[in-house]
Design an enzyme around this catalytic site. Structure first.
Site, PDB file in Angstrom:
ATOM      1  N   ALA A  15      36.733  71.025  12.409  1.00 25.52           N
ATOM      2  CA  ALA A  15      37.948  71.942  12.198  1.00 25.52           C
ATOM      3  C   ALA A  15      37.276  73.429  12.105  1.00 25.52           C
ATOM      4  CB  ALA A  15      38.742  71.335  10.850  1.00 25.52           C
ATOM      5  N   ARG A 298      44.588  50.429  10.324  1.00 28.66           N
ATOM      6  CA  ARG A 298      43.748  50.205   9.063  1.00 28.66           C
ATOM      7  C   ARG A 298      44.575  49.575   7.836  1.00 28.66           C
ATOM      8  NH1 ARG A 298      40.037  55.397  10.505  1.00 28.66           N
ATOM      9  NH2 ARG A 298      39.084  54.606  12.293  1.00 28.66           N
ATOM     10  N   GLU A 389      40.724  67.517   7.720  1.00 28.81           N
ATOM     11  CA  GLU A 389      41.117  66.457   6.664  1.00 28.81           C
ATOM     12  C   GLU A 389      41.730  67.103   5.172  1.00 28.81           C
ATOM     13  OE1 GLU A 389      38.267  63.226   6.104  1.00 28.81           O
ATOM     14  OE2 GLU A 389      39.236  62.468   4.502  1.00 28.81           O
TER      15      GLU A 389
END
Lengths: 589, 248
Positions: A15, A298, A389
């Site tokens: 990022a 997940r 994140e």
């Protein structure tokens, strides 16, 4: 403002580097801060691939289907417009990475190859062996090095962000940072700053995250007035390799290439797994989820493994482990597509997964929550942007595999230009006095830690924190333990005040640095625990057996925590979710 | 008596201080690696003879042998601390910082030279810009399979530490950087800077310093074919140097 906008980017993972490249390309000047040399950032750990609906396999995939899978996979908690924008941009991002020289795997015709990942029925994941994050990070690192050579980017590696410098109107005017070698605390002015500091794994003690992923920067900003959103949504990856120092990720690509999860049907079966006949193995994911099989998202796979291990008592050898089996796949294919992760298992466990099924168990992996940002990646404090994140925007209540790399790059590509545009229009600060005040404040924090003569070791406090958070704030959540967790966090904060550093030297002192991070981890942990206690429903990764269903009537909303300095604790607000494009529907794989 | 792990660590307080050894004894746990030992010491920094000391300063990040941070000498061998499993090491385990890079403190060294070297050889693909220009050059699977191993270099500097030619006198650039030159020179777009990269490897500190000891390829934790890179790039440098002579 000077003729060239001056932007500070904190964090040199995907990022941060993406933002840097865009800013440099627009003619801005960048100071790039990172704890480690940027080529060593945590993005290198991403393994399996990056999603983009290029539809190169004749399956009729589209960016809309990628968008729909992502929203559905995230259990409708993400604001939809930015997720759509990301999915629309993804094919172009893959092309750009391809042009930058990322050695993506190829088809016989020489086109990009794609594989299947969790939460989708399409082959949508481009990959470079099983070290895709490493390869993407290197490509961006190389482009940034080029700008560095041209004098457009200045790197401050081995520096840690401590806090933002805010003026009297609470507008960000720069940062306060510490040289991790000389321990010097310094302020740096900028027209805008972009926070790209990644995950918060260290809060859970052992996780799949790297050592630098403490969430310290996000927490510092939250304590300075930034909203922290959806903190209670923590992704536990179904397949990790338990270790003494960390949990090592075993990529979802292992299942994408045909890996099967199973346990022996007989409890405590001590036979060599290869000698157990098919009829005596339980492929529970394939049985419970016939459509998606081993490639359910997940959160679903993780809960299934927990159920098999803790309710059916079928963990291998009675221990919390299940098999992830690749031994039925041709060795050449494994070497070509999965070598990097097989090598990790071989090196760290000592067995060859081409010959013997791997033993794996879920491990804390990712935070869907993070700094609150608007659709331009701007936080609520003017001049502070965020991408990657560390912000909350793209993954709702559960992130799909191979969406993180694309969200990091896309977020950086939005944040960079948005920060430049802001910087071009921002009025000058009323005064410069806040720089000195912030530096003195941080120096005083360091001084207090150095002088403190209590009886608490920060590394031991951290181990207690990790065990507490992993036990109560991960896969299965109950309100009573969550409330007790917050009480224990308050105790840990109390004990933190009686800290005793075993190192008081003024050069490369990792103990004082860690103590600072630990304080920020403790503060942010309360946001996670209290947010989880409040949300009485089950959605994506947030699962409460006492409230097993999703409750859109009461909880289809974003949690926004803010720090109340007087009370020294989080307060909460809620914000409606933008569901303007896809009406919520039940999530059933 | 419970099993224990004995570790001897060469310590140095700062770049100018002299070094000394400290010995630690830790309770053994299955699955320990050198990093988990250093973490255990941090939680209870007491030497084997009961003296209070400071936690060890060392570089680390991913702990999966992919970030390249935690390189050090372990029982005299240059390797990554995260993948050094205690069960596979002879005791006492001896930890030292790299010998050919400035020590920052204890086991942490300054290896920034590798990033300067990558800058000097322009180790990047010179793209026109990040705007949408369509897909990249088409490549065969064989080309990808040749490029990928080279692109897995983690800049750990093990190959430089073990190279007899890598020292202050020669200023040798080292195998890792030469291998990156090979990677970028074989990329269809990267090849645009081929001449400049090869020119950067001529002269003092360039590829000619290589003495073919082959230590680099033997030590590389990522099994990168470094000697093959050196011989290929060496041939190209030679060819270009001769061509340059005739062009003068």
């Amino acid at each position: 403002m000077a003729s060239n906008p001056k932007i500070i980017v904190i964090g040199g993972g995907l990022a941060g580097l993406s933002a840097v490249i865009k800013i440099a390309e627009m003619g801005g000047e960048v100071d790039l801060f990172s704890i480690v040399p940027v080529k060593r950032s945590h993005s290198v750990c991403a393994q399996g691939g990056i999603n983009a609906a290029k539809n190169l396999k004749g399956e009729g995939d589209s960016t809309w289907k990628h968008f729909d899978d992502s929203i559905y996979g995230g259990d409708f908690l993400a604001n939809q417009p930015p997720v759509k924008a990301m999915c629309d941009a993804a094919p172009g991002i893959i092309d750009l990475l391809d042009r930058m020289g990322v050695p993506f795997n190829r088809t016989p015709e020489g086109l990009l190859d794609f594989r299947r990942f969790g939460g989708t029925l399409y082959n949508r994941t481009a990959f470079a062996g099983a070290t895709t994050g490493q390869q993407l990070l290197y490509a961006l690192d190389e482009q940034v090095r080029r700008y560095e050579a041209e004098g457009k980017v200045k790197k401050f590696e081995h520096w840690e962000f401590l806090s933002a410098v805010l003026d009297g109107n609470r507008v960000c005017r720069g940062i306060c940072a510490m040289d991790l070698r000389s321990m010097e605390v310094r302020t740096f002015p900028a027209d805008a700053i972009i926070i790209c500091t990644g995950g918060i794994g260290a809060i859970f003690g052992k996780s799949t995250n790297s050592v630098v992923c403490t969430g310290s920067a996000q927490s510092a900003l939250y304590q300075q007035g930034c909203y922290y959103a959806n903190g209670e949504f923590i992704q536990v990856h179904p397949t990790s390799i338990p270790g003494e120092d960390k949990l090592r990720l075993m990529s979802e690509s292992a299942r994408g290439e045909g890996g099967r999860v199973w346990v022996p049907k007989a409890p405590g079966d001590k036979r060599d797994p290869k000698s157990i006949p098919q009829s005596e193995r339980w492929y529970f994911l394939e049985e419970w989820y016939p459509k998606y099989g081993n490639l359910v998202p997940r959160d679903v796979a993780t809960r299934a493994i927990f159920k098999v291990v803790y309710e059916h008592n079928l963990g291998i050898d009675g221990k919390p482990m299940v098999y992830l089996d690749l031994t039925h796949i041709d060795r050449k294919i494994l070497d070509r597509k999965l070598e990097g992760i097989l090598e990790i298992y071989e090196k760290f466990v000592g067995d060859d997964p081409r010959d013997t099924p791997m033993k794996i168990f879920p491990g804390m992996h990712y935070t869907m929550g993070g700094l609150w940002v608007d659709f331009n990646q701007a936080t609520n404090i003017p001049g502070i942007y965020s991408a990657g994140e560390c912000e909350y925007q793209y993954h709702g209540a559960n992130r799909l595999g191979a969406n993180s790399l694309v969200s990091c790059i896309f977020g950086g590509f939005v944040a960079g230009p948005a920060a430049v545009q802001y910087a071009c229009n921002v009025a000058a600060a009323p005064s410069n006095g806040h720089f000195d005040a912030q530096r003195k404040h941080e120096e005083e924090n360091n001084g207090m830690l150095m002088r403190s003569l209590g009886d608490e070791n920060p590394f031991k406090l951290w181990r207690e924190l990790g065990e507490l958070m992993t036990k109560n704030c991960t896969v299965i959540r109950y309100n009573k333990p969550l409330q007790e967790t917050d009480g224990k966090l308050v105790e840990l904060l109390e004990r933190f005040r009686r800290i005793n550093l075993s190192d008081r030297s003024q050069w490369a002192n990792t103990t004082v640095v860690f103590a600072r991070q630990l304080y920020n981890m403790l503060q942010l942990s309360r946001v996670i625990a209290q947010g989880a206690a409040m949300r009485d429903e089950s959605r994506g990764a947030h699962y409460k057996p006492d409230f097993p269903d999703r409750d859109d009537k009461n909880w289809l909303k974003t949690t926004k925590a803010y720090f109340a300095p007087d009370a020294d604790e989080p307060k909460f607000e809620f914000e409606p979710v933008d569901i303007s494009l896809i009406p919520p529907r039940a999530r059933k794989y | 008596m419970a099993k224990s792990v004995i570790i001897k660590i060469k310590r140095q307080a700062d770049p100018k201080a002299s070094s000394h050894w400290e010995e630690f004894e830790l309770p053994y746990k299955p699955g320990m690696n050198v990093i988990s030992c250093l973490m255990d010491i941090a939680a209870d920094p007491v030497t084997r003879d009961g003296k209070k000391t400071t936690p060890i300063t060392y570089d680390s990040n991913c702990l999966e042998e992919v970030c390249g941070s935690c390189a050090m000498l372990i029982n005299g061998r240059a390797r990554m601390a995260c993948s050094a499993l205690v069960d596979q090491l002879e005791q006492p385990i001896k930890l030292e910082p790299f010998s050919k890079f400035p020590v920052v403190r204890d086991l942490a060294t300054d290896r920034s030279v590798i990033f300067e070297n990558l800058k000097a050889v322009k180790a990047w693909v010179p793209i026109d810009g990040t705007y949408d220009l369509g897909s990249g050059p088409r490549m065969t699977a064989e080309e990808q399979e040749a490029a990928y191993p080279l692109s897995r270099c983690i800049s750990c500097c093990c190959c430089m530490e073990v190279c007899p030619q890598f020292n202050q006198d020669t200023g040798f650039v080292g195998a890792a950087t030469i291998s990156q030159v090979r990677l970028f020179n074989t990329h269809p777009t990267g090849a645009a800077l081929k001449r400049e990269r090869l020119a950067a490897l001529m002269g003092d500190g360039g590829i000619q310093e290589c003495g073919y000891a082959q230590n680099c390829v033997e030590i590389c934790p990522k099994d990168i074919p470094l000697t093959k890179s050196i011989s290929e790039v060496g041939g190209a440098v030679m060819k270009q140097a001769i061509g340059d002579l005739f062009r003068k």
